[in-house]
Write an enzyme that holds these catalytic residues in place. Structure first.
Site, mmCIF file in Angstrom:
data_model
loop_
_atom_site.group_PDB
_atom_site.id
_atom_site.type_symbol
_atom_site.label_atom_id
_atom_site.label_comp_id
_atom_site.label_asym_id
_atom_site.label_seq_id
_atom_site.Cartn_x
_atom_site.Cartn_y
_atom_site.Cartn_z
ATOM 1 N N SER A 166 0.829 -1.043 0.119
ATOM 2 C CA SER A 166 -0.038 -0.027 0.039
ATOM 3 C C SER A 166 0.831 1.196 -0.039
ATOM 4 C CB SER A 166 -0.795 -0.017 1.185
ATOM 5 O OG SER A 166 -1.577 1.339 1.154
ATOM 6 N N TYR B 256 -1.480 -0.922 10.195
ATOM 7 C CA TYR B 256 -2.046 -1.166 8.886
ATOM 8 C C TYR B 256 -0.660 -0.430 8.220
ATOM 9 C CZ TYR B 256 -3.695 -1.375 4.401
ATOM 10 O OH TYR B 256 -3.900 -1.655 2.970
HETATM 11 P P1 NAP Z 1 -11.273 -6.367 -0.388
HETATM 12 O O1 NAP Z 1 -12.230 -6.114 -1.482
HETATM 13 O O2 NAP Z 1 -11.962 -6.146 1.065
HETATM 14 O O3 NAP Z 1 -10.667 -7.638 -0.471
HETATM 15 C C1 NAP Z 1 -9.940 -8.439 0.567
HETATM 16 C C2 NAP Z 1 -9.667 -9.789 0.309
HETATM 17 O O4 NAP Z 1 -9.136 -10.342 1.243
HETATM 18 C C3 NAP Z 1 -11.295 -10.485 0.258
HETATM 19 O O5 NAP Z 1 -11.292 -11.452 -0.780
HETATM 20 C C4 NAP Z 1 -11.179 -11.246 1.371
HETATM 21 O O6 NAP Z 1 -12.046 -12.403 1.237
HETATM 22 C C5 NAP Z 1 -9.816 -11.553 1.821
HETATM 23 N N1 NAP Z 1 -9.702 -11.767 3.058
HETATM 24 C C6 NAP Z 1 -9.791 -11.112 4.181
HETATM 25 N N2 NAP Z 1 -9.642 -11.805 5.311
HETATM 26 C C7 NAP Z 1 -9.109 -12.885 5.139
HETATM 27 C C8 NAP Z 1 -8.680 -14.129 5.695
HETATM 28 N N3 NAP Z 1 -8.700 -13.903 7.134
HETATM 29 N N4 NAP Z 1 -8.212 -15.043 5.120
HETATM 30 C C9 NAP Z 1 -8.374 -15.278 3.570
HETATM 31 N N5 NAP Z 1 -8.716 -14.307 2.942
HETATM 32 C C10 NAP Z 1 -9.056 -13.147 3.395
HETATM 33 O O7 NAP Z 1 -10.011 -5.405 -0.411
HETATM 34 P P2 NAP Z 1 -9.120 -5.080 -1.575
HETATM 35 O O8 NAP Z 1 -9.047 -3.524 -1.581
HETATM 36 O O9 NAP Z 1 -9.410 -5.708 -2.558
HETATM 37 O O10 NAP Z 1 -7.693 -5.373 -0.877
HETATM 38 C C11 NAP Z 1 -6.845 -6.271 -1.577
HETATM 39 C C12 NAP Z 1 -5.413 -5.982 -1.030
HETATM 40 O O11 NAP Z 1 -5.256 -4.569 -1.590
HETATM 41 C C13 NAP Z 1 -5.260 -5.501 0.577
HETATM 42 O O12 NAP Z 1 -3.962 -6.447 0.898
HETATM 43 C C14 NAP Z 1 -5.368 -4.194 0.832
HETATM 44 O O13 NAP Z 1 -4.447 -3.969 2.227
HETATM 45 C C15 NAP Z 1 -4.631 -3.693 -0.329
HETATM 46 N N6 NAP Z 1 -4.886 -2.210 -0.631
HETATM 47 C C16 NAP Z 1 -6.145 -2.037 -0.642
HETATM 48 C C17 NAP Z 1 -6.459 -0.502 -0.823
HETATM 49 C C18 NAP Z 1 -7.680 0.020 -1.091
HETATM 50 O O14 NAP Z 1 -7.845 1.135 -0.934
HETATM 51 N N7 NAP Z 1 -8.600 -0.887 -1.377
HETATM 52 C C19 NAP Z 1 -5.240 0.251 -0.644
HETATM 53 C C20 NAP Z 1 -4.047 -0.111 -0.433
HETATM 54 C C21 NAP Z 1 -3.782 -1.497 -0.238
HETATM 55 P P3 NAP Z 1 -13.172 -13.251 2.372
HETATM 56 O O15 NAP Z 1 -13.768 -12.100 3.117
HETATM 57 O O16 NAP Z 1 -13.650 -14.132 1.471
HETATM 58 O O17 NAP Z 1 -11.850 -13.910 3.254
#
Ligand code: NAP
Length: 264
Positions: free
Chosen positions: A141, A154
């Protein structure tokens, strides 16, 4: 099995960025293993991608914060020879301030963002090195370099992802194994609801669409980049940051304290 591309294992593939990686990688010719907790959502994603691409899409439901379930995914990475790409994407965030945050929630975040990512990487690296081939994509991130923006745990967890990736790139140089670290800025996914601040509360000009983010990150991978920051328009900023870090690195360990710390 698709011999040319092989199989990509994507964590957090049930929603957001992970689902889009799954779609794009299947269209590039990868077979997939999709990991997340929600088996129903995973199967829905898998079915849609199977239908669109005809590729082999397996689901592996697992809570990566649960050591026993994490071990199952580690075993798959260590033993399945078709795997050529690991996308360490699963992660959760928080916008809570230190004085308001629940420490058990912080620990759960570290288990997923740090511990699981590290263990999955350690599971696959020996196999990739033995085969002289493989790629690890770690989703960090922008808070890895701007930890003041959101919750500090985080930010710290994503600083771990960046530092771990920097070391891996260094240690795996010459092995045929590639490492990319991707630093998303704010991206429109469910992440923000789970983190405690719905994405609608952010100014529109700082939020990227998830499909645009993933397409840019994959362009960075195709360009052979190590660090990919899709929202950073001036590429020279990162180059200057990295050059300053590397210039300082050789001066950080000496036998004597710096003059400013010597008693007057
Ligand atoms: P998201 O839509 O909330 O997706 C998160 C994914 O992680 C979901 O598929 C969730 O699936 C899975 N997950 C959560 N807890 C888990 C667990 N204990 N075991 C296995 N899987 C788990 O969020 P996203 O934005 O796509 O995030 C993806 C990555 O991008 C993350 O690492 C996040 O930190 C990073 N990121 C996102 C942003 C942003 O603004 N969106 C910015 C910077 C970095 P289940 O609930 O089915 O387990």
């Amino acid at each position: 099995m698709n011999e040319a591309k092989g199989t990509a294992l994507i964590t957090g593939a049930s929603s957001g960025i992970g689902t889009l990686y799954a779609d794009r990688l299947a269209r590039q010719g990868y077979d997939l293993i999709l990991v997340a907790r929600n088996a129903t959502k995973l199967e829905r994603v898998a079915q849609a991608i199977r239908k669109a691409t005809g590729r082999q899409i397996d689901t592996l439901p697992a809570d990566l914060a649960n050591p026993a379930e994490l071990l199952l995914v580690e075993a798959r990475l260590a033993n399945e020879r078709s795997i050529t790409l690991l996308v360490n994407n699963a992660g959760i965030g928080s916008t809570a301030r230190a004085l308001d945050a629940d420490v058990d929630t912080m620990s759960a975040m570290v288990s997923l963002n740090v511990e699981a990512l590290m263990r999955l990487t350690y599971a696959v690296v020996p196999a990739f090195v033995a085969r002289g081939r493989g790629t690890i994509v770690n989703i960090a991130s922008i808070v890895a370099v701007a930890p003041e923006v959101l919750n500090g745990v985080y930010g710290g967890s994503k600083a771990f992802v960046l530092a771990f990736s920097q070391n891996l790139r260094h240690e795996l140089d010459g092995t045929g194994v590639g490492v990319q670290v991707v630093l998303p800025g704010a991206t429109a996914t469910d992440f923000w609801d789970i983190a405690g601040t719905p994405v609608e509360h952010l100014p529109g000009e700082i939020v990227m669409r998830a499909d645009q983010f993933v397409d840019a990150a994959l362009t960075g991978l195709a360009r052979g980049e190590f660090a990919t920051i899709p929202s950073l328009h001036d590429e020279s900023r990162w180059a200057a940051f990295e050059a300053a870090r590397q210039a300082m690195a050789g001066e950080l360990s000496t036998s004597t304290p710096a003059a400013r710390y010597l008693a007057a």
